[in-house]
Design an enzyme around this catalytic site. Sequence first.
Site, PDB file in Angstrom:
ATOM      1  N   ASP A 124       0.891  -1.152   0.000  1.00 32.93           N
ATOM      2  CA  ASP A 124       0.000   0.000   0.000  1.00 32.93           C
ATOM      3  C   ASP A 124       0.932   1.205   0.000  1.00 32.93           C
ATOM      4  OD1 ASP A 124      -2.027   1.802   0.066  1.00 32.93           O
ATOM      5  OD2 ASP A 124      -3.141   0.823   1.663  1.00 32.93           O
TER       6      ASP A 124
HETATM    7  C1  BGC Z   1      -4.946   3.401   0.046  1.00 31.26           C
HETATM    8  C2  BGC Z   1      -5.020   2.467  -1.144  1.00 31.26           C
HETATM    9  C3  BGC Z   1      -4.760   3.229  -2.419  1.00 31.26           C
HETATM   10  C4  BGC Z   1      -3.412   3.911  -2.311  1.00 31.26           C
HETATM   11  C5  BGC Z   1      -3.041   4.717  -3.536  1.00 31.26           C
HETATM   12  C6  BGC Z   1      -3.687   4.231   0.049  1.00 31.26           C
HETATM   13  O1  BGC Z   1      -3.766   5.241   1.010  1.00 31.26           O
HETATM   14  O2  BGC Z   1      -5.018   2.661   1.249  1.00 31.26           O
HETATM   15  O3  BGC Z   1      -6.266   1.828  -1.181  1.00 31.26           O
HETATM   16  O4  BGC Z   1      -4.812   2.377  -3.527  1.00 31.26           O
HETATM   17  O5  BGC Z   1      -3.440   4.796  -1.200  1.00 31.26           O
HETATM   18  O6  BGC Z   1      -3.808   5.875  -3.625  1.00 31.26           O
END
Ligand code: BGC
Length: 767
Positions: free
Chosen positions: A229
Amino acid sequence: MDIEKILKELTTEEKASLCSGHDFWHTKAVERLGIPSVMMCDGPHGLRKQKGEGDHLGINESIETVCYPSASALASSFDRDVLSELGTALGKECQAEQVGMLLGPGVNIKRSPLCGRNFEYFSEDPYLSGELAASYVSSLQKQGVSACVKHFAANNQETRRMSGSSEVDERTLHEIYLPAFETVVKKGKTRSVMCAYNALNGVFASENQFLLTDVLREKWNYQGMVVTDWGAVKDRVKGLLAGLDLEMPGGPGVQDRKIVEAVKNGDLKEEVLDKAVRNILTMVRDSMDNQKADAVVDREQCADLSALLAEKCAVLLKNQGVLPISKEKKVVFIGEFAKTPRYQGAGSSHIHVAHAVGACEAAAGLGIEVTFAQGYRICEDDDTKQLREEAVKAAREAETAVIFAGLPDSYESEGGDRENLAMPENQNLLISAVAEAQPNTVVVLHGGSCMELPWIEQVAAVLCVHLGGHQVGRASARLLYGEANPGGKLAETWPLKLEDNPSYLNFPGEEGVVQYREGIFIGYRYYDKKKMDVLFPFGYGLSYTDFRYEELKLDKCRMEDTEELTVSCRITNTGRYPGSEAVQLYVRDAGCTAIRPVRELKGFEKVALEPGESREVFFTLDKRAFASYDIGLHDWYVESGTFFIEVGASSRDIRLSGEVKVTGTLEKPVYYTKQSTVGELMKTDRGRAFIEQMMNRGQDGGGEAAKAENVKNMGEGSDKIVESMMMEMPLQSIVTFGRMTEGQLDDLLRMLNADFKGRDDETNRKV
Ligand code: BGC
């Protein structure tokens, strides 16, 4: 791209650098070896492509596009085709925008209704989540775009979302929190998995060998790439060792240098780095090989699809004959959401649209005249009372009042959990006041998760349109006026109050640690076991028409757990409207010794039927439908016995039931100790023979008969009490009471454990 050849030509520095992004959204290119860069974007219910400065919070500009219903809405369709249509549409759009990978779907389980991100997740049920997500992933990937299932795993709250630890026992993990990922890996064949920010049992997901290697790659045979993530890396080298491949977003190269250092000083074998690079390059190759240079996107068509999907997801929660509304009726629409509906949640999934269609605008588009009263404002202000009074007056003058209400943006969002299940007080007051003045009051609810509805008894109808995408107003208008028929069912239980929820005592945990103490009993698994009343059960939803369920057929009445069972039943639309029904199949383990839920969803099919039309619906059940996860075996286990196959319109509206006897083919090894009981011994042939022999040895010509007589004289039921005391007696006590010597007990245990194949971990032992 010849990946093996490239691997040989890359320097260690280049390999390390390929293991992190180029920037916020791209993988790195290596021009001299022809390695291109792939763009990834958030989804999952639209395309959040950022051309300028990137961010993972949904703050900076992204392209103007179509917003589809969010996952919690989509799940309520109980319809694999809905997810497949969405996957296809997004795949085409990604192609047109040169996006190689879409960051979704999110399949975390709704443990608590308070999780701020519940709108992005499908359900409290792992089977439903997995099946729907797999359908989305297969269709997206058929368009040549890689999916990225997230957030692996046990990421079920936003409090301490980047640093907390979810403490989950092995059985609960396998039965509740992992299966949706497993289905997306095995059935959806996802090309990438995003590891969560949080830790699982004290080890961060980004460096969790159990998750990233033991389960994902070894148990599930996953061949794709694991990406962090955004910003989830803690210790980069530990991550690589655990099975993590790509770090996102790209940074100044600090972590890359750590990788090179670790290879040079021998802490990290080059083969481990090669493995990660191989997985990343495979994703890059698969995404680039399938790129369609001439792809175009028709956003008007996509907007129509969004409206249609929103229609298919809506759930009719209550209807006392007031819906559908006749077009001739004098109707007032009340509330800010009638003009500017809430249609998506905030955070990384936030989609930029030009204009969201409200129900007022959509009704006009259908040629229907309605009046409008403001009723409330999202940001409460001084004129609330005045707005309420105006709305009551307008409702009194109309024949039907429709209030568009629900949760404002600030009530649920990525990055924070909800505090309670309440709707804004000004809306609750408004609904009660309008319902008092107008018996034909309908509430259209907007929100990403369940709410408390204190006025439910006062209103005539409630239609939940969730966060239905930017065309939600079109769907609402068509459903209200009977141009479409609601066919959605709730993918999560709506409890009467927050305190009823099983995670209530342990959410969101203390000091960054959250104990999943309710275990496997979440959602309907808990409410059913406790026989509790709920506001609306899992799988519930009404229609303007009626469906008859009949002719349940099981293709066998006995089977081994290696075989498949085919179940069918006939569904008939007996009402006046065309409609679709989400037919649900639950399995109930009748007499098991394992502690299990009353029933669990193991099949669902959506059938669309014209009035009078009838269709046979089929389900196939395999071993998993009957099994529970055994911590002794570390595997799925079917306990032989009778199982009920229940088919119904919701988890609490079972219409048909049949039985099948299933024989489990896997033997559960039991290790006996001095504290094993006589009762446990009696379950095995050898043990029973031994006990009987011992009892006979003890017979002392008339003494036993006298004892039996004494027991009888102790009164009604006493023989049962004595037997139960006997069965609970540990083997060691037989020695204590002088019926056996220590040596004989040791011999007995040796004999009983002779077949035990020697896995001596604690879970197999009886203390
Ligand atoms: C989120 C993800 C997301 C990523 C990119 C993170 O803060 O948890 O779900 O895909 O950011 O934006």
